[in-house]
Design a protein around this motif. Sequence first.
Motif, PDB file in Angstrom:
ATOM      1  N   MET A   1      -0.067  -7.466   1.159  1.00 34.07           N
ATOM      2  CA  MET A   1      -1.385  -7.244   0.630  1.00 34.07           C
ATOM      3  C   MET A   1      -1.260  -6.368  -0.610  1.00 34.07           C
ATOM      4  N   GLN A   2      -2.101  -6.634  -1.579  1.00 35.56           N
ATOM      5  CA  GLN A   2      -2.141  -5.804  -2.782  1.00 35.56           C
ATOM      6  C   GLN A   2      -3.517  -5.144  -2.880  1.00 35.56           C
ATOM      7  N   ILE A   3      -3.497  -3.892  -3.307  1.00 33.18           N
ATOM      8  CA  ILE A   3      -4.729  -3.152  -3.526  1.00 33.18           C
ATOM      9  C   ILE A   3      -4.768  -2.756  -4.995  1.00 33.18           C
ATOM     10  N   PHE A   4      -5.870  -3.107  -5.655  1.00 36.56           N
ATOM     11  CA  PHE A   4      -6.069  -2.784  -7.065  1.00 36.56           C
ATOM     12  C   PHE A   4      -7.157  -1.720  -7.150  1.00 36.56           C
ATOM     13  N   SER A   5      -6.970  -0.744  -8.029  1.00 39.17           N
ATOM     14  CA  SER A   5      -8.010   0.245  -8.254  1.00 39.17           C
ATOM     15  C   SER A   5      -7.963   0.701  -9.706  1.00 39.17           C
ATOM     16  N   THR A   6      -9.088   1.197 -10.171  1.00 35.63           N
ATOM     17  CA  THR A   6      -9.155   1.716 -11.536  1.00 35.63           C
ATOM     18  C   THR A   6      -9.499   3.190 -11.478  1.00 35.63           C
ATOM     19  N   PHE A   7      -8.894   3.946 -12.373  1.00 32.72           N
ATOM     20  CA  PHE A   7      -9.089   5.392 -12.443  1.00 32.72           C
ATOM     21  C   PHE A   7      -9.278   5.806 -13.891  1.00 32.72           C
ATOM     22  N   GLU A   8      -9.945   6.937 -14.066  1.00 38.87           N
ATOM     23  CA  GLU A   8      -9.874   7.618 -15.344  1.00 38.87           C
ATOM     24  C   GLU A   8      -8.540   8.350 -15.380  1.00 38.87           C
ATOM     25  N   SER A   9      -8.110   8.704 -16.552  1.00 42.46           N
ATOM     26  CA  SER A   9      -6.843   9.408 -16.668  1.00 42.46           C
ATOM     27  C   SER A   9      -7.070  10.890 -16.353  1.00 42.46           C
ATOM     28  N   THR A  10      -6.990  11.229 -15.063  1.00 48.99           N
ATOM     29  CA  THR A  10      -7.209  12.608 -14.621  1.00 48.99           C
ATOM     30  C   THR A  10      -6.120  13.003 -13.634  1.00 48.99           C
ATOM     31  N   SER A  11      -6.189  14.229 -13.213  1.00 48.73           N
ATOM     32  CA  SER A  11      -5.219  14.704 -12.236  1.00 48.73           C
ATOM     33  C   SER A  11      -5.472  14.096 -10.857  1.00 48.73           C
ATOM     34  N   TYR A  12      -6.686  13.559 -10.620  1.00 51.07           N
ATOM     35  CA  TYR A  12      -6.968  12.928  -9.330  1.00 51.07           C
ATOM     36  C   TYR A  12      -6.095  11.691  -9.106  1.00 51.07           C
ATOM     37  N   LEU A  13      -5.783  10.984 -10.157  1.00 52.68           N
ATOM     38  CA  LEU A  13      -4.900   9.829 -10.044  1.00 52.68           C
ATOM     39  C   LEU A  13      -3.512  10.272  -9.592  1.00 52.68           C
ATOM     40  N   GLU A  14      -3.006  11.325 -10.211  1.00 53.28           N
ATOM     41  CA  GLU A  14      -1.688  11.833  -9.828  1.00 53.28           C
ATOM     42  C   GLU A  14      -1.687  12.346  -8.391  1.00 53.28           C
ATOM     43  N   MET A  15      -2.771  12.986  -7.987  1.00 54.85           N
ATOM     44  CA  MET A  15      -2.858  13.474  -6.602  1.00 54.85           C
ATOM     45  C   MET A  15      -2.927  12.298  -5.631  1.00 54.85           C
ATOM     46  N   ALA A  16      -3.615  11.220  -5.987  1.00 55.44           N
ATOM     47  CA  ALA A  16      -3.689  10.046  -5.114  1.00 55.44           C
ATOM     48  C   ALA A  16      -2.312   9.414  -4.954  1.00 55.44           C
ATOM     49  N   ILE A  17      -1.585   9.299  -6.055  1.00 57.84           N
ATOM     50  CA  ILE A  17      -0.238   8.708  -5.988  1.00 57.84           C
ATOM     51  C   ILE A  17       0.682   9.570  -5.138  1.00 57.84           C
ATOM     52  N   SER A  18       0.633  10.895  -5.325  1.00 57.14           N
ATOM     53  CA  SER A  18       1.507  11.767  -4.525  1.00 57.14           C
ATOM     54  C   SER A  18       1.103  11.745  -3.049  1.00 57.14           C
ATOM     55  N   THR A  19      -0.181  11.625  -2.750  1.00 56.07           N
ATOM     56  CA  THR A  19      -0.618  11.522  -1.356  1.00 56.07           C
ATOM     57  C   THR A  19      -0.092  10.243  -0.727  1.00 56.07           C
ATOM     58  N   LEU A  20      -0.162   9.146  -1.474  1.00 56.34           N
ATOM     59  CA  LEU A  20       0.353   7.883  -0.950  1.00 56.34           C
ATOM     60  C   LEU A  20       1.865   7.937  -0.734  1.00 56.34           C
ATOM     61  N   GLU A  21       2.585   8.582  -1.643  1.00 56.79           N
ATOM     62  CA  GLU A  21       4.037   8.705  -1.477  1.00 56.79           C
ATOM     63  C   GLU A  21       4.376   9.568  -0.274  1.00 56.79           C
ATOM     64  N   LYS A  22       3.596  10.627  -0.029  1.00 56.34           N
ATOM     65  CA  LYS A  22       3.842  11.480   1.153  1.00 56.34           C
ATOM     66  C   LYS A  22       3.601  10.727   2.451  1.00 56.34           C
ATOM     67  N   GLU A  23       2.701   9.749   2.413  1.00 55.73           N
ATOM     68  CA  GLU A  23       2.372   9.001   3.634  1.00 55.73           C
ATOM     69  C   GLU A  23       3.268   7.781   3.845  1.00 55.73           C
ATOM     70  N   GLY A  24       4.304   7.627   3.017  1.00 53.40           N
ATOM     71  CA  GLY A  24       5.291   6.591   3.278  1.00 53.40           C
ATOM     72  C   GLY A  24       5.219   5.369   2.386  1.00 53.40           C
ATOM     73  N   ILE A  25       4.343   5.353   1.412  1.00 52.92           N
ATOM     74  CA  ILE A  25       4.305   4.229   0.468  1.00 52.92           C
ATOM     75  C   ILE A  25       5.434   4.449  -0.544  1.00 52.92           C
ATOM     76  N   LYS A  26       6.298   3.460  -0.708  1.00 54.63           N
ATOM     77  CA  LYS A  26       7.447   3.604  -1.606  1.00 54.63           C
ATOM     78  C   LYS A  26       6.987   3.648  -3.059  1.00 54.63           C
ATOM     79  N   LYS A  27       7.760   4.363  -3.872  1.00 52.41           N
ATOM     80  CA  LYS A  27       7.466   4.442  -5.302  1.00 52.41           C
ATOM     81  C   LYS A  27       7.505   3.072  -5.966  1.00 52.41           C
ATOM     82  N   GLU A  28       8.370   2.204  -5.475  1.00 51.48           N
ATOM     83  CA  GLU A  28       8.499   0.867  -6.049  1.00 51.48           C
ATOM     84  C   GLU A  28       7.279  -0.001  -5.760  1.00 51.48           C
ATOM     85  N   SER A  29       6.474   0.388  -4.775  1.00 56.06           N
ATOM     86  CA  SER A  29       5.287  -0.383  -4.411  1.00 56.06           C
ATOM     87  C   SER A  29       4.043   0.060  -5.173  1.00 56.06           C
TER      88      SER A  29
END
Length: 154
Positions: A1-29
Amino acid sequence: MQIFSTFESTSYLEMAISTLEKEGIKKESIFAVPLDNRTEKRRVFDSLHRSDGISLIDIGAALATAFSVIGASVGFKLKWGPIYWGLIGAGTGLVLGIAIRLFIELVVKRKRRLLNRKHSEIILIIDCEESQAEFIENVLWDHFALGVAKVQQI
């Protein structure tokens, strides 16, 4: 499954990516694509192939009607008569209405567009398992995504 989302260029995007990586989503995904925003100004006048749905003569037509009625009524007492004064009133109303609409579009709405500077600047694409989709969607919404969509891979 693919999930698409749009963000403004803010620190919230970086926090979302780091949260996903902490929960086991691979960087390559996780794939982030920055968008180029429009650099040219919006055109006020429509062309044959493009229309933005904004009419420049709507106020002008209403004012032309009102001014022509007033001009024709007053024209009975004036030298040129009601027909000429009705036409003069219609022309004056049309020009005044178009000037009002241009002022609104070029000055008032331009300021409003400058204040609302929200653009989808980054598209985030995440490959995941179907069991992770609900969690990932919640994380993205919690970090102020502008939009989220899920696509089932066949």
